[in-house]
Design a protein around this motif. Structure first.
Motif, PDB file in Angstrom:
ATOM      1  N   VAL A  34       0.832  -1.200   0.000  1.00  0.00           N
ATOM      2  CA  VAL A  34       0.000   0.000   0.000  1.00  0.00           C
ATOM      3  C   VAL A  34       0.869   1.253   0.000  1.00  0.00           C
ATOM      4  O   VAL A  34       1.872   1.320   0.707  1.00  0.00           O
ATOM      5  CB  VAL A  34      -0.920   0.008   1.241  1.00  0.00           C
ATOM      6  N   THR A  35       0.460   2.224  -0.785  1.00  0.00           N
ATOM      7  CA  THR A  35       1.087   3.542  -0.782  1.00  0.00           C
ATOM      8  C   THR A  35       0.013   4.558  -0.413  1.00  0.00           C
ATOM      9  O   THR A  35      -0.966   4.711  -1.141  1.00  0.00           O
ATOM     10  CB  THR A  35       1.660   3.887  -2.170  1.00  0.00           C
ATOM     11  N   VAL A  36       0.187   5.234   0.718  1.00  0.00           N
ATOM     12  CA  VAL A  36      -0.788   6.222   1.167  1.00  0.00           C
ATOM     13  C   VAL A  36      -0.443   7.566   0.529  1.00  0.00           C
ATOM     14  O   VAL A  36       0.664   8.076   0.728  1.00  0.00           O
ATOM     15  CB  VAL A  36      -0.782   6.341   2.702  1.00  0.00           C
ATOM     16  N   PRO A  37      -1.368   8.142  -0.238  1.00  0.00           N
ATOM     17  CA  PRO A  37      -1.081   9.433  -0.857  1.00  0.00           C
ATOM     18  C   PRO A  37      -0.985  10.549   0.185  1.00  0.00           C
ATOM     19  O   PRO A  37      -1.505  10.424   1.291  1.00  0.00           O
ATOM     20  CB  PRO A  37      -2.277   9.676  -1.780  1.00  0.00           C
ATOM     21  N   GLN A  64      -6.430  -0.873   1.676  1.00  0.00           N
ATOM     22  CA  GLN A  64      -5.646  -1.136   0.485  1.00  0.00           C
ATOM     23  C   GLN A  64      -5.647   0.143  -0.356  1.00  0.00           C
ATOM     24  O   GLN A  64      -6.284   1.136   0.001  1.00  0.00           O
ATOM     25  CB  GLN A  64      -6.256  -2.303  -0.295  1.00  0.00           C
ATOM     26  N   ASN A  65      -4.937   0.133  -1.476  1.00  0.00           N
ATOM     27  CA  ASN A  65      -4.833   1.334  -2.306  1.00  0.00           C
ATOM     28  C   ASN A  65      -6.207   1.854  -2.737  1.00  0.00           C
ATOM     29  O   ASN A  65      -6.416   3.063  -2.814  1.00  0.00           O
ATOM     30  CB  ASN A  65      -3.954   1.074  -3.519  1.00  0.00           C
ATOM     31  N   SER A  66      -7.133   0.963  -3.011  1.00  0.00           N
ATOM     32  CA  SER A  66      -8.468   1.401  -3.419  1.00  0.00           C
ATOM     33  C   SER A  66      -9.178   2.138  -2.286  1.00  0.00           C
ATOM     34  O   SER A  66      -9.917   3.105  -2.525  1.00  0.00           O
ATOM     35  CB  SER A  66      -9.305   0.205  -3.886  1.00  0.00           C
ATOM     36  N   TRP A  68      -7.670   3.921   0.062  1.00  0.00           N
ATOM     37  CA  TRP A  68      -7.033   5.230   0.164  1.00  0.00           C
ATOM     38  C   TRP A  68      -7.488   6.137  -0.970  1.00  0.00           C
ATOM     39  O   TRP A  68      -7.689   7.341  -0.770  1.00  0.00           O
ATOM     40  CB  TRP A  68      -5.513   5.110   0.213  1.00  0.00           C
ATOM     41  N   ALA A  69      -7.686   5.589  -2.161  1.00  0.00           N
ATOM     42  CA  ALA A  69      -8.174   6.393  -3.285  1.00  0.00           C
ATOM     43  C   ALA A  69      -9.598   6.873  -3.002  1.00  0.00           C
ATOM     44  O   ALA A  69      -9.936   8.035  -3.273  1.00  0.00           O
ATOM     45  CB  ALA A  69      -8.128   5.576  -4.576  1.00  0.00           C
TER      46      ALA A  69
END
Length: 146
Positions: A34-37, A64-66, A68-69
Motif C-alpha cells: 500500500v502507498t498512502v497518498p 488497500q490502495n483502493s 485510500w483512493a
C-alpha cells in the motif's frame, strides 16, 4: 451489517460463535503493498484532520490502495461541501455514509465485527531480551557461569 451496533466481544457473556445464529463463512484474499497518498494542501482543515486520523487509526491496517483512493476522493468532496456557499443536507448525508464505509467511528467498526484493542504490554523491554540473547550466544549467561 444493519441494525443496532453490536456489543464489544469483551462485553458478551459468551462468544458469538457459541450463540448460534447465522455464521457466514469468511472469504480471504491477499493484502497488497500500500502507498498512502499525501493530503491535498487545498483541502478544508476538517478534511485534512479526518485524513490524518485515518492514516493513524487502527483500521488503516486493513486499507488497500483502493480504500485510500476512495478516502482521497471523499476528502476532496468534503472540502468542496465545506467551502460551498449553498450546502445540501443530502450531500452531507452522502458524505457521512461514505465515511461509515471507511470505518471512521467505533460504531462503524463494531457493526462489521472489527474491534481495536490496546497493544499488549511488553513483559520485558526488547533491549533486555537482546542483551540476554547475546550473552547466551557468547556463553556468558548465568546458567553457564554456575
Amino acid at each position: 451489517m444493519p441494525g443496532p451496533v453490536p456489543n464489544r466481544s469483551d462485553d458478551l457473556a459468551r462468544p458469538r460463535s457459541r450463540k448460534g445464529g447465522d455464521q457466514q463463512d469468511l472469504k480471504r484474499g491477499t493484502l497488497k503493498p500500500v502507498t498512502v497518498p499525501h493530503a491535498d494542501k487545498s483541502w478544508d482543515p476538517i478534511a485534512k484532520r479526518i485524513w490524518d486520523g485515518l492514516k493513524s487509526s487502527g483500521q488503516a491496517e486493513y486499507f488497500q490502495n483502493s480504500d485510500w483512493a476512495f478516502a482521497f476522493s471523499l476528502m476532496d468532496d468534503l472540502s468542496y461541501y465545506k467551502r460551498s456557499g449553498k450546502r445540501s443536507g443530502q450531500m452531507l448525508q452522502t458524505i457521512y455514509t461514505a465515511l461509515e464505509r471507511l470505518l471512521v467511528t467505533e460504531a462503524d467498526r463494531r457493526r462489521l465485527r472489527i474491534e481495536l484493542h490496546e497493544p499488549e504490554p511488553e513483559t520485558q523491554p526488547a533491549s533486555v531480551t537482546a542483551i540476554a540473547s547475546y550473552k547466551a550466544e557468547l556463553g556468558l549467561d548465568e546458567a553457564s557461569n554456575q
